[in-house]
Design an enzyme around this catalytic site. Sequence first.
Site, PDB file in Angstrom:
ATOM      1  N   HIS A 110    -100.096  13.404-112.962  1.00 54.15           N
ATOM      2  CA  HIS A 110     -99.027  14.378-113.127  1.00 54.15           C
ATOM      3  C   HIS A 110     -98.289  14.561-111.800  1.00 54.15           C
ATOM      4  O   HIS A 110     -98.730  14.092-110.755  1.00 54.15           O
ATOM      5  CB  HIS A 110     -99.577  15.730-113.586  1.00 54.15           C
ATOM      6  CG  HIS A 110     -99.913  15.787-115.037  1.00 54.15           C
ATOM      7  ND1 HIS A 110    -101.115  15.365-115.536  1.00 54.15           N
ATOM      8  CD2 HIS A 110     -99.193  16.210-116.111  1.00 54.15           C
ATOM      9  CE1 HIS A 110    -101.136  15.531-116.852  1.00 54.15           C
ATOM     10  NE2 HIS A 110     -99.980  16.042-117.219  1.00 54.15           N
ATOM     11  N   LYS A 146     -98.457  20.227-110.010  1.00 58.78           N
ATOM     12  CA  LYS A 146     -99.443  20.688-110.997  1.00 58.78           C
ATOM     13  C   LYS A 146    -100.655  21.251-110.265  1.00 58.78           C
ATOM     14  O   LYS A 146    -101.173  20.626-109.331  1.00 58.78           O
ATOM     15  CB  LYS A 146     -99.846  19.554-111.932  1.00 58.78           C
ATOM     16  CG  LYS A 146    -100.731  20.018-113.091  1.00 58.78           C
ATOM     17  CD  LYS A 146    -100.815  18.978-114.183  1.00 58.78           C
ATOM     18  CE  LYS A 146    -101.710  19.428-115.331  1.00 58.78           C
ATOM     19  NZ  LYS A 146    -101.189  20.646-115.991  1.00 58.78           N
TER      20      LYS A 146
END
Length: 242
Positions: free
Chosen positions: A131, A135
């Site tokens: 990600h 995040k």
Amino acid sequence: MLQFGVIGHKGRMGRALEAAIADAGHVLAVGIDAGESLAPHAGGCDVLIDFSAPAALADSLAAAREAGKPILVGTTGLEAAHFALLDESAGAVPVLQSGNFSLGVTLLAHLVREAAARLGSDWDIEVLEMHHRMKVDAPSGTAKLLGEAAAAGRGIALADNMESGRHGMTGARKEGAIGFATLRGGTVAGEHSVIFAGSEERLVLSHSAENRMIFARGAVKAAEWLVGQSPGRYTMNDVLGL
């Protein structure tokens, strides 16, 4: 046309949800963010969506129960106490919680469960995810969802068979373990692969998210389905009829 209430309205997902709600012909009736109270506004909504933070979940669920409104929860990083609150609230209103609202990921989890059920424990399972750099939780909610699917296919508890954060002299891989590897960087919306590694062969099931709008559109579709359901706990499998 439904009236939506979104908790976490100014976040990345909140902005994507606002666009997806409009695209589907619905109305964002209220957007709530940190320091604001949902309770005075919940009654004017047909459905609530919470993509904020774990610390806000208790208030969101309380407002949904008080107003008698269905609530969809996409917040990740939840712990046992949060799931207990979800179960409690499901006795009063429809509650749909998922680590990922992509329709593709929902089907991927179904395939992972089927594969795990049919391949023996001598096939090693590894969940790989990447990600964007911003995040904050790891492994991702989607990675955990896929790990839970694999564990369910094998009839085992993920908590007792999960391996993550390997470092140093870890020893040989435990048979039947479900491993997790986490990558972070750039602006990646979401990449997930579940690797089934057998003797001299591998099966890889993967999903790539090119834009977080896929999660927003899936959440709106799930919210449309949730309106009118009886109180209870629901998942994206229920939405797709899996």
